[in-house]
Design an enzyme around this catalytic site. Structure first.
Site, PDB file in Angstrom:
ATOM      1  N   ASP A   1      -4.038   5.996  -5.186  1.00 26.04           N
ATOM      2  CA  ASP A   1      -2.793   5.337  -5.588  1.00 26.04           C
ATOM      3  C   ASP A   1      -1.688   5.647  -4.586  1.00 26.04           C
ATOM      4  O   ASP A   1      -0.553   5.941  -4.962  1.00 26.04           O
ATOM      5  CB  ASP A   1      -2.380   5.773  -6.993  1.00 26.04           C
ATOM      6  CG  ASP A   1      -1.346   4.833  -7.619  1.00 26.04           C
ATOM      7  OD1 ASP A   1      -1.232   3.675  -7.162  1.00 26.04           O
ATOM      8  OD2 ASP A   1      -0.642   5.247  -8.562  1.00 26.04           O
ATOM      9  N   LEU A   2      -2.045   5.584  -3.309  1.00 30.10           N
ATOM     10  CA  LEU A   2      -1.062   5.857  -2.261  1.00 30.10           C
ATOM     11  C   LEU A   2      -0.100   4.668  -2.152  1.00 30.10           C
ATOM     12  O   LEU A   2      -0.523   3.525  -1.986  1.00 30.10           O
ATOM     13  CB  LEU A   2      -1.783   6.072  -0.937  1.00 30.10           C
ATOM     14  CG  LEU A   2      -0.986   6.789   0.160  1.00 30.10           C
ATOM     15  CD1 LEU A   2      -0.717   8.231  -0.242  1.00 30.10           C
ATOM     16  CD2 LEU A   2      -1.735   6.743   1.482  1.00 30.10           C
TER      17      LEU A   2
END
Length: 278
Positions: A187-188
């Site tokens: 979930d960068l």
């Protein structure tokens, strides 16, 4: 049908039992590694941000300004139908599982480009953990507020600032992907890149991260371990790799894909387009 129902109930009971065992193991780890925090020592302040499943607060712990992350209890939101109640119960359980996973992951990580984990409280009904306070906020908010200040649609940070952010993110990913058990962030995005007062960048939010099995290298140095089962549709769509959107097999390269889109956003001042992956 009765036998089927009983079998289903047994599976659920076994799953619940496993979760309880994992939770007790986490509490034992917290005590033995000395990162268990007494809840009464923490004074919660204003809420900094919320999502569907979590809430982040500014807090004080032993005179130190910190950040506390806990589960957002949607059951207190006024939902009253039976279906809505069941859905809220499910959301709370998922949120709690993600929080405990994040605590378990963060407690094993130390790196200058990762937000520092300080400890967690696991002895009360509402679990929470503490991290260092990043005064500069997140990159997304920084970019948005500067667009307003400069009255432009495409604000770009100074070159040396952008380069510093890229290097910090790259070092963080190299560390995570190079661990004995590699970690995929999954979930960068700019909201998960936090800034100090001096605009140094650190990566945060490991609630959706995936800890992989150790690599088995053959004589050529190629990873010969079987591909693990991976959950599709995980993360934020704008920064999600096509294979994740399509529920296909993927690797830690999905973090590199997200990183490339983040670099484009910061360097150009323009958000990446929402392409069709189908």
């Amino acid at each position: 049908m009765k036998a089927l129902a009983e079998a289903g109930a047994n599976i659920l009971d076994e799953a619940a039992g496993q979760k309880n065992t994992d939770f007790e193991a986490l509490k034992t780890m917290a005590a033995s590694e000395h990162w268990s925090i007494i809840a009464s020592e923490v004074q919660f302040g204003k809420c900094l941000s919320t999502t569907i499943k979590s809430a982040v607060y500014l807090a004080t712990w032993r005179g130190l300004k910190v950040v506390a992350k806990t589960v957002k209890d949607v059951r207190a939101s006024g939902l009253n139908t039976r279906r809505q109640h069941q859905e809220s119960e499910s959301t709370v359980q998922i949120a709690r599982d993600e929080l405990l996973h994040e605590i378990r992951t963060l407690s094993t990580l130390r790196h200058p480009d990762l937000v520092l984990f300080l400890g967690a409280s696991l002895d009360t009904e509402t679990c929470f953990f503490l991290t260092e306070y990043m005064e500069g906020g997140d990159v997304e908010t920084y970019m948005r507020s500067n667009r307003v200040k400069t009255n432009t649609k495409e604000f770009k940070p100074p070159y040396h600032v952008s380069l510093s952010w890229f290097l910090s993110t790259a070092r963080a990913l190299a560390f995570l992907h190079g661990c004995a058990r590699p970690i995929i962030h999954r979930d960068l995005k700019p909201l998960n890149l936090l800034l100090t007062k001096g605009l140094d960048l650190k990566v945060t939010d490991f609630g959706l991260s995936k800890i992989m099995r150790p690599k088995l290298l053959d004589r050529s140095g190629t990873d010969a371990s079987p591909a693990p089962l991976m959950s599709g549709g995980v993360g934020t769509y704008r920064y999600m790799a096509p294979e994740v959107v399509r529920y296909e097999q993927y690797t830690d390269r999905i973090d590199i894909y997200a990183f490339a889109l983040i670099m484009y956003y910061i360097a150009s001042g323009r958000a990446c387009c929402m392409c069709s992956f189908c």
